[in-house]
Design a protein around this motif. Structure first.
Motif, PDB file in Angstrom:
ATOM      1  N   VAL A 324       0.875  -1.174   0.000  1.00 12.01           N
ATOM      2  CA  VAL A 324       0.000   0.000   0.000  1.00 12.01           C
ATOM      3  C   VAL A 324       0.911   1.223   0.000  1.00 12.01           C
ATOM      4  O   VAL A 324       1.773   1.365   0.875  1.00 12.01           O
ATOM      5  N   GLY A 339      -3.836  -4.008  -9.746  1.00  7.55           N
ATOM      6  CA  GLY A 339      -3.826  -4.684  -8.456  1.00  7.55           C
ATOM      7  C   GLY A 339      -2.456  -4.969  -7.895  1.00  7.55           C
ATOM      8  O   GLY A 339      -2.345  -5.496  -6.785  1.00  7.55           O
ATOM      9  N   LEU A 342      -1.635  -1.083  -4.195  1.00  8.84           N
ATOM     10  CA  LEU A 342      -2.787  -0.263  -3.840  1.00  8.84           C
ATOM     11  C   LEU A 342      -2.294   1.163  -3.611  1.00  8.84           C
ATOM     12  O   LEU A 342      -1.435   1.393  -2.757  1.00  8.84           O
ATOM     13  N   ARG A 344      -3.140   4.906  -2.501  1.00  7.14           N
ATOM     14  CA  ARG A 344      -4.079   5.717  -1.729  1.00  7.14           C
ATOM     15  C   ARG A 344      -3.337   6.956  -1.239  1.00  7.14           C
ATOM     16  O   ARG A 344      -2.175   6.865  -0.845  1.00  7.14           O
ATOM     17  N   SER A 349      -7.815   6.361   3.829  1.00  6.44           N
ATOM     18  CA  SER A 349      -7.855   5.354   2.764  1.00  6.44           C
ATOM     19  C   SER A 349      -6.686   4.379   2.869  1.00  6.44           C
ATOM     20  O   SER A 349      -6.840   3.176   2.609  1.00  6.44           O
ATOM     21  N   SER A 353      -7.172   0.355   3.466  1.00 10.94           N
ATOM     22  CA  SER A 353      -6.570  -0.640   2.577  1.00 10.94           C
ATOM     23  C   SER A 353      -5.710  -1.625   3.364  1.00 10.94           C
ATOM     24  O   SER A 353      -5.717  -2.830   3.086  1.00 10.94           O
ATOM     25  N   SER A 356      -8.072  -4.041   5.110  1.00  9.44           N
ATOM     26  CA  SER A 356      -8.654  -5.015   4.191  1.00  9.44           C
ATOM     27  C   SER A 356      -7.662  -6.132   3.884  1.00  9.44           C
ATOM     28  O   SER A 356      -8.025  -7.319   3.851  1.00  9.44           O
ATOM     29  N   GLN A 367      -2.956  -9.975  -4.415  1.00  8.58           N
ATOM     30  CA  GLN A 367      -2.084  -8.839  -4.700  1.00  8.58           C
ATOM     31  C   GLN A 367      -0.635  -9.276  -4.823  1.00  8.58           C
ATOM     32  O   GLN A 367       0.113  -8.743  -5.646  1.00  8.58           O
TER      33      GLN A 367
END
Length: 409
Positions: A324, A339, A342, A344, A349, A353, A356, A367
């Protein structure tokens, strides 16, 4: 084999010795020089802010057949020059470079960063290849946008303007300019339209896909991992944002989440944060990052300031980790498979992420597979070295008229 043979001499001017490879800049130089030392006769000159530490690493250059000299960098008293130029004053280095140039005027001069160009004698500046890891003026602008006081914002905007003037003057003075990303190449071409501009990428394969036997045995399993050189201001900013805004948002929903900061130069406030919160770990320098990356559920890279290519993101991709990061974190990586990362750009956000990914092994695995696909599309260090060798090997001593520009001294 690409290149002009070991008989071709190159002066490589930088602001540190590349060894140990404890930062992205050092790593890049170490990977490239290690591959090019058998093709070219390299004289390395380092204008170092940590000269004693760098002098202890001179043997690392010698075993590779590289002649290395380390000079102490001094702060210039002149206030109205760019901060990078001001921090790299060295009368002894200037004298050494003048002597070197008087004996090797037909050789290539490679300069790592526009701010070192003024240390060369004027005729050598117009025969140099200047390589930019970042557009430094843009980083000052990013820092100004994040500043919380008007005074600090004004200081940083002034630094950005001074740096921008120095950058553009250097690009217009040098014979050639190189940059790590296509985006930075485009910026340079826009402001120095007559310069020969070369894309000189980073490699992405120095951490192998298979587990390494030398992986750090002290590596601990961590939910979130941030890797960086924490002596570097953009990494410090990201670490503080992660610690004060993103991590609290994660732990509000998942209190047991652990966070590790791995890398050199952690500031006192970061070490203190680990002392008071058992969920936070600060490792300091680690001999091998592979174990730490492999033990992390999610690699988070919340950079708000930066340019060039982020080695920490490349390393996470090369280990097939769930990543991320921010728009700044993926600069220069081109079109990655959907993908693979990620992206953000706000704390909420990024935290969501991370949550998740932590909640689902299946999402992480998906991922990770995309990350492995992505790294196959990125250059290897052999390819990066070949790109630089082509520039060095085709060098024809092209010069500019010395009256076109004079870089600040």
């Amino acid at each position: 084999m690409v290149g002009g043979g070991r008989g071709q001499r190159v002066l490589f001017l930088t602001h540190h010795l590349p060894w140990p490879a404890s930062s992205g800049g050092r790593l890049r130089e170490a990977q490239l020089l290690g591959r090019l030392a058998h093709r070219f006769d390299i004289d390395l000159v380092a204008i170092s802010k940590v000269p004693e530490a760098d002098r202890r690493a001179v043997d690392e250059a010698l075993v590779r057949g590289i002649h290395a000299h380390v000079f102490a960098a001094h702060q210039s008293p002149r206030p109205r020059i760019s901060p990078h130029v001001r921090r790299h004053r060295s009368a002894s280095a200037r004298a050494h470079l003048a002597s070197w140039w008087s004996r090797h005027q037909d050789c290539l001069v490679h300069v790592e960063g526009h701010y070192l160009l003024g240390l060369l004698p004027p005729p050598a500046r117009s025969c140099a290849l200047v390589v930019e890891h970042n557009i430094e003026s843009a980083l000052f602008g990013q820092r100004a946008d994040l500043a919380t006081s008007g005074r600090e914002r004004r200081r940083l905007r002034s630094a950005a303007a001074l740096t921008q003037d120095t950058e553009r003057l250097a690009w217009r003075t040098a014979a050639s300019v190189g940059a790590i990303t296509p985006e930075d190449c485009a910026v340079i071409r826009r402001h120095a339209p007559f310069a020969a501009v070369h894309h000189l990428p980073n490699g992405a394969d120095h951490l192998h896909a298979a587990p390494l036997p030398c992986a750090d045995r002290d590596a601990a399993v961590s939910d979130l991992l941030f890797v960086g050189n924490f002596a570097y201001l953009p990494s410090q900013d990201a670490a503080r944002w992660l610690l004060t805004a993103i991590f609290p948002a994660v732990t509000a929903s998942r209190p047991s989440t652990t966070l590790t900061f791995a890398g050199s130069g952690p500031p006192a406030w970061l070490v203190e944060a680990a002392r008071v919160d058992p969920r936070v770990r600060v490792t300091g320098p680690v001999p091998d990052l592979t174990g730490w990356l492999d033990a992390a559920q999610v690699v988070v890279c919340p950079l708000r300031i930066g340019g060039g290519v982020k080695v920490k993101v490349l390393e996470a991709l090369s280990r097939g980790r769930a990543v991320v990061t921010t728009s700044v974190g993926v600069q220069g990586l081109g079109e990655l498979p959907a993908g693979a990362v990620l992206v953000r750009d706000d704390a909420s956000s990024i935290a969501q992420s991370c949550l998740s990914l932590l909640a689902s092994a299946e999402i992480r695995r998906s991922q990770q597979e995309c990350a492995q696909d992505a790294v196959r599309l990125l250059p290897t260090w052999d390819q990066a070295a070949d790109a630089l060798a082509r520039v060095w090997g085709s060098w024809a001593g092209v010069t500019r008229r010395p009256d076109l520009a004079v870089t600040p001294r």
